[in-house]
Design an enzyme around this catalytic site. Structure first.
Site, mmCIF file in Angstrom:
data_model
loop_
_atom_site.group_PDB
_atom_site.id
_atom_site.type_symbol
_atom_site.label_atom_id
_atom_site.label_comp_id
_atom_site.label_asym_id
_atom_site.label_seq_id
_atom_site.Cartn_x
_atom_site.Cartn_y
_atom_site.Cartn_z
ATOM 1 N N CYS A 2 1.602 -1.450 -0.367
ATOM 2 C CA CYS A 2 -0.194 -0.087 -0.223
ATOM 3 C C CYS A 2 0.699 0.967 0.043
ATOM 4 O O CYS A 2 2.132 1.197 0.570
ATOM 5 C CB CYS A 2 -0.487 0.064 0.529
ATOM 6 S SG CYS A 2 -2.070 -1.315 1.406
ATOM 7 N N ARG A 28 3.771 -0.096 -5.107
ATOM 8 C CA ARG A 28 3.573 -0.948 -3.399
ATOM 9 C C ARG A 28 1.983 -1.778 -3.344
ATOM 10 O O ARG A 28 1.577 -2.336 -2.289
ATOM 11 C CB ARG A 28 3.097 0.533 -2.257
ATOM 12 C CG ARG A 28 4.642 1.195 -3.278
ATOM 13 C CD ARG A 28 4.870 2.192 -1.840
ATOM 14 N NE ARG A 28 4.374 1.840 -0.064
ATOM 15 C CZ ARG A 28 5.695 1.655 0.316
ATOM 16 N NH1 ARG A 28 7.115 1.663 0.085
ATOM 17 N NH2 ARG A 28 5.753 1.403 1.240
ATOM 18 N N TRP A 74 -2.759 -2.344 -2.069
ATOM 19 C CA TRP A 74 -2.612 -3.881 -1.982
ATOM 20 C C TRP A 74 -3.440 -4.312 -0.817
ATOM 21 O O TRP A 74 -3.367 -4.497 0.071
ATOM 22 C CB TRP A 74 -1.569 -4.842 -2.052
ATOM 23 C CG TRP A 74 -0.868 -5.752 -1.550
ATOM 24 C CD1 TRP A 74 0.026 -6.731 -3.454
ATOM 25 C CD2 TRP A 74 -0.889 -6.905 -1.586
ATOM 26 N NE1 TRP A 74 -0.014 -7.324 -3.488
ATOM 27 C CE2 TRP A 74 -0.468 -8.103 -1.872
ATOM 28 C CE3 TRP A 74 -1.122 -6.843 0.327
ATOM 29 C CZ2 TRP A 74 -0.037 -9.422 -1.167
ATOM 30 C CZ3 TRP A 74 -0.920 -8.462 0.440
ATOM 31 C CH2 TRP A 74 -0.394 -9.566 -0.037
ATOM 32 N N ASN A 98 -1.252 1.927 5.824
ATOM 33 C CA ASN A 98 -0.087 1.177 5.406
ATOM 34 C C ASN A 98 -0.137 0.318 6.532
ATOM 35 O O ASN A 98 0.681 0.974 7.236
ATOM 36 C CB ASN A 98 0.362 1.754 4.087
ATOM 37 C CG ASN A 98 1.728 0.299 4.382
ATOM 38 O OD1 ASN A 98 1.794 -0.206 4.197
ATOM 39 N ND2 ASN A 98 2.539 1.037 4.132
ATOM 40 N N GLY A 99 -0.540 -0.601 6.332
ATOM 41 C CA GLY A 99 0.111 -1.848 7.647
ATOM 42 C C GLY A 99 -1.099 -2.913 7.661
ATOM 43 O O GLY A 99 -2.074 -2.934 7.106
ATOM 44 N N GLU A 476 16.588 -18.202 -10.057
ATOM 45 C CA GLU A 476 16.000 -17.141 -9.652
ATOM 46 C C GLU A 476 15.437 -17.077 -11.243
ATOM 47 O O GLU A 476 14.254 -16.110 -11.492
ATOM 48 C CB GLU A 476 17.247 -15.509 -9.545
ATOM 49 C CG GLU A 476 16.992 -14.459 -9.843
ATOM 50 C CD GLU A 476 15.835 -14.151 -9.194
ATOM 51 O OE1 GLU A 476 15.064 -14.259 -7.893
ATOM 52 O OE2 GLU A 476 15.137 -13.014 -9.778
ATOM 53 N N LYS A 480 11.467 -15.682 -11.726
ATOM 54 C CA LYS A 480 11.242 -14.438 -12.940
ATOM 55 C C LYS A 480 10.087 -14.793 -13.897
ATOM 56 O O LYS A 480 8.980 -13.960 -13.914
ATOM 57 C CB LYS A 480 12.400 -14.004 -13.733
ATOM 58 C CG LYS A 480 12.552 -12.843 -13.600
ATOM 59 C CD LYS A 480 13.113 -11.661 -12.047
ATOM 60 C CE LYS A 480 12.333 -11.710 -10.967
ATOM 61 N NZ LYS A 480 12.723 -11.238 -9.973
ATOM 62 N N GLU A 483 6.511 -15.522 -11.772
ATOM 63 C CA GLU A 483 6.222 -14.008 -11.501
ATOM 64 C C GLU A 483 5.398 -13.437 -12.891
ATOM 65 O O GLU A 483 4.690 -12.421 -12.864
ATOM 66 C CB GLU A 483 7.324 -13.327 -11.168
ATOM 67 C CG GLU A 483 7.232 -12.964 -9.458
ATOM 68 C CD GLU A 483 8.673 -11.699 -9.063
ATOM 69 O OE1 GLU A 483 9.402 -11.608 -10.014
ATOM 70 O OE2 GLU A 483 8.596 -10.968 -8.470
ATOM 71 N N HIS A 499 15.587 -38.419 -8.537
ATOM 72 C CA HIS A 499 14.706 -39.248 -7.340
ATOM 73 C C HIS A 499 13.399 -38.570 -7.017
ATOM 74 O O HIS A 499 12.997 -38.649 -6.318
ATOM 75 C CB HIS A 499 15.324 -38.578 -6.397
ATOM 76 C CG HIS A 499 16.829 -38.911 -6.683
ATOM 77 N ND1 HIS A 499 17.736 -40.279 -6.376
ATOM 78 C CD2 HIS A 499 17.750 -38.539 -6.336
ATOM 79 C CE1 HIS A 499 18.759 -40.136 -6.513
ATOM 80 N NE2 HIS A 499 19.452 -39.301 -6.749
ATOM 81 N N LYS A 598 5.528 -4.423 -4.425
ATOM 82 C CA LYS A 598 6.910 -4.153 -5.083
ATOM 83 C C LYS A 598 7.191 -4.712 -3.439
ATOM 84 O O LYS A 598 8.458 -4.925 -2.967
ATOM 85 C CB LYS A 598 7.309 -3.152 -4.902
ATOM 86 C CG LYS A 598 9.405 -3.304 -6.022
ATOM 87 C CD LYS A 598 9.894 -2.657 -7.063
ATOM 88 C CE LYS A 598 10.842 -2.952 -7.239
ATOM 89 N NZ LYS A 598 11.022 -4.340 -7.415
HETATM 90 C C1 F6R Z 1 10.716 -10.473 -6.922
HETATM 91 C C2 F6R Z 1 10.844 -10.087 -5.997
HETATM 92 C C3 F6R Z 1 10.586 -10.267 -4.391
HETATM 93 C C4 F6R Z 1 11.497 -9.817 -2.865
HETATM 94 C C5 F6R Z 1 11.348 -9.433 -2.053
HETATM 95 C C6 F6R Z 1 12.238 -8.836 -0.763
HETATM 96 O O1 F6R Z 1 11.017 -10.315 -7.819
HETATM 97 O O2 F6R Z 1 11.415 -8.688 -6.154
HETATM 98 O O3 F6R Z 1 10.672 -11.798 -4.530
HETATM 99 O O4 F6R Z 1 13.344 -9.895 -3.959
HETATM 100 O O5 F6R Z 1 9.988 -9.935 -2.566
HETATM 101 O O6 F6R Z 1 12.049 -7.459 -1.552
HETATM 102 P P1 F6R Z 1 13.429 -7.158 -0.690
HETATM 103 O O7 F6R Z 1 14.250 -6.860 -1.975
HETATM 104 O O8 F6R Z 1 12.619 -5.695 -0.302
HETATM 105 O O9 F6R Z 1 13.562 -6.744 0.436
#
Ligand code: F6R
Length: 603
Positions: A2, A28, A74, A98-99, A476, A480, A483, A499, A598
């Site tokens: 948020c 956010r 969010w 937010n929270g 990773e 990606k 996501e 296995h 994010k």
């Molecule tokens: C995926 C992504 C998330 C963040 C995770 C941690 O693309 O960006 O998996 O890596 O939410 O976020 P930070 O790095 O901000 O602690």
């Protein structure tokens, strides 16, 4: 999650300031949005389900207003509906939040017994009703906020307007980020400086259990006892267009293409820091164990760091998900260094793990992208990655900046401990220097990834395989793809597949793999042949030219030969582009994938 914004201004443009700010805060959360503003001696609220665009359609921009608050959501408590969108209003109080209010159910019952009727499913409406209840008793907002802080459990960054004070915004904070921006004739509150950069780069950070009173020409700060406090004014070095999309179709693509620059900046800054701060380096080299704690992509950067720190700096490293680490027995002592890796510096689980570790007086290092974020301010030492603002929800340039930072740490500690020969040192230093050019060369081949994407996009399951460092990188790559393209994918150590999981491999499950370690390559190739024998098309990233003659491989991506210290970055670029191009062919919402945000400020 948020994003919140507020403005008190003399120029009557509050509505456009709020909407513009919300656009910058959408990373956010983006499932609904709303604004409340002072108009005709009252408070008008406009809310909408969906992204800011939908809200904009409902707003009349010709309305003049001197004060307002806004929110992009969010969803946590209650579905993403217009009704649950913020702002919420109860009696004389209107708020955005937010929270998470943890004790909201108990408070809700108490308020219902007093006759309060709730319109939404949110915890925020309960917080609003509680503020209104206290205000009805005290008729004084400062006293109201002090009581509110005592009663609430959980996290909150709140902007509140009281009907009796149409020229004032109240800002209250605990465990969620909030800053107060200042300029002449107008002051702001925001979750993040990016939301107000087009108006000011001067700001104050609100700390936990503090509140602020903001008008167009004053900002006053108070602690939880209601005593006025002085705060240090800060200046952001970011400019308003550092977060623009420029000529790119998506922020994610722009951020992928920025990596030659962001990595160069990170290498220069971190190298300088470790060279000049010799006592920091000696201390880092002295720890007998390192725990790297992070979430998601940042945790994956930690996995690469583990490989490099163990192999070259000879320090045992454990990589832990913050959401698990914070609740488990960790056998910590002051000889253990805890490294928290975080782009945003505000991820709730990473922050909670950090708090837990600090209570035990364990030394901590943060690898953080956002300057002055909660994690950056709480660790003993901070190393800032120089990725710049990352707007796309899927992390790319922040991840590679984290990886290179850990790589430089491993290199510097290994050098400090005399574990590298002179010739090795020279080669590694040359690699760091050449890395931006090597990345640019990979980025020039976008068509290759477009081609791969046309082969992948219609599949519903894709496997990622690798061994050792390659396995860390594939994790990773797999995240990606999931996501942003919504294609299910799984990542396995290549040797583990047989296995059990190999039962899933058919001609309908493409395999993406990397083989970049001369000792393990033959083993990986054998495992890939096992999948090819079951019909799986194979896409291989390798720096081993001799592998490119193997007919069981559908497509090769050949990398230049380098040391392990920059290799992880080179493997990551094709993985990022494969995910991006696949999501593009599928027509997905690349910068704002469904259900995500994010900055994950909830547990
Ligand atoms: C995926 C992504 C998330 C963040 C995770 C941690 O693309 O960006 O998996 O890596 O939410 O976020 P930070 O790095 O901000 O602690």
């Amino acid at each position: 999650m948020c994003g919140i914004i507020g403005v008190a201004t003399k120029n009557k443009q509050a509505i456009s300031i709020l909407l513009e700010g919300l656009e910058h805060l959408q990373y956010r959360g983006y499932d609904s949005a709303g604004i409340a503003f002072i108009h005709n001696n009252g408070i008008q609220i406009i809310k909408s389900q969906g992204q800011i665009e939908a809200l904009k359609q409902k707003v009349d921009l010709t309305i003049n207003s001197n004060l307002g608050i806004g929110h992009t959501r969010w969803a946590t408590h209650g579905r993403a509906t217009t009704n649950n969108a913020h702002p919420h209003q109860c009696g004389k109080i209107t708020i955005v939040h937010n929270g998470i209010i943890e004790n909201y159910l108990t408070l809700k019952e108490e308020l219902q017994q007093k006759g309060c009727v709730f319109q939404s499913d949110t915890d925020t409406e309960v917080a609003c009703a509680l503020l209104d209840d206290y205000y009805a008793q005290y008729q004084d907002m400062k006293q109201t906020i002090r009581q509110f802080m005592k009663a609430i459990q959980g996290s909150y960054a709140i902007a509140a307007i009281c009907m009796d004070e149409p020229n004032t915004i109240y800002a209250i904070k605990k465990d969620s980020p909030l800053l107060i921006g200042t300029s002449s004739n107008q002051n702001f509150i925001a979750s993040d400086i990016q939301a107000i950069l087009m108006h000011t780069n001067h700001y104050y950070l609100l700390d936990d259990l503090e509140f602020a009173i903001i008008t167009a020409d004053s900002t006053l700060f108070y602690n939880q006892d209601g005593i006025e406090i002085m705060k240090e004014e800060k200046e952001a070095s970011l400019s308003a267009n550092s977060a623009s999309k420029a000529c790119y179709e998506h922020y994610m693509l722009k951020e992928i293409y920025e990596q030659p620059t962001t990595l160069k900046a990170t290498i220069e800054t971190v190298t300088k820091l470790l060279k000049t701060n010799t006592s920091l380096l000696s201390r880092l080299a002295s720890y007998k164990r390192i725990d790297i704690v992070a979430c998601g992509t940042a945790m994956h950067a930690g996995l690469v760091g583990k490989y490099l720190l163990e192999t070259y700096a000879h320090i045992p490293v454990s990589v832990e998900l913050a959401s698990e680490y914070r609740y488990k027995q960790n056998f910590l002592d002051p000889q253990v260094l805890v490294i928290i890796v975080s782009q945003s510096g505000e991820t709730a689980d990473s922050l909670a793990a950090l708090k837990m570790v600090k209570e035990k007086h364990i030394p901590t290092l943060g690898i953080v992208n956002v300057v002055d974020s909660c994690i950056a301010r709480s660790v003993d030492y901070v190393i800032y990655t120089q990725a710049g603002p990352e707007i796309a929800v899927a992390s790319t340039k922040a991840y590679t900046a984290q990886v290179i930072c850990l790589s430089l740490l491993a290199f510097s500690i290994a050098k400090q401990k005399n574990l590298l020969a002179e010739t090795q040192i020279e080669m590694i230093e040359k690699d760091f220097e050449q890395l931006p050019e090597l990345i640019s060369a990979l980025l020039a081949n976008r068509d290759d990834y477009k081609q791969i994407a046309t082969n992948l996009y219609s599949h519903s399951d894709i496997f990622y395989l690798g061994r050792g460092l390659d396995y860390a990188l594939m994790q990773e790559g797999s995240l990606k793809l999931k996501e942003i393209s919504y294609i299910h994918s799984e990542c396995y150590p290549a040797g583990e597949l047989k296995h059990g999981t190999i039962s899933l491999i058919t001609e309908k499950t493409p395999v993406i793999a990397s083989a970049t370690n001369s000792i393990l390559d033959d083993k990986t190739i054998s495992n890939l042949k096992e999948t090819a024998a079951r019909g799986a098309p194979i896409y291989l990233i390798t720096n081993n030219v001799s592998l490119s003659n193997d007919p069981s491989i559908t497509k090769y991506i050949l990398l230049p030969s380098t040391t392990d210290f920059v290799l992880p970055i080179l493997v990551s670029i094709p993985l990022q582009l494969i995910a991006y191009e696949t999501a593009l062919v599928k027509g997905c919402s690349i910068d704002k994938p469904r259900n995500l945000a994010k900055s994950v400020t909830v547990e």
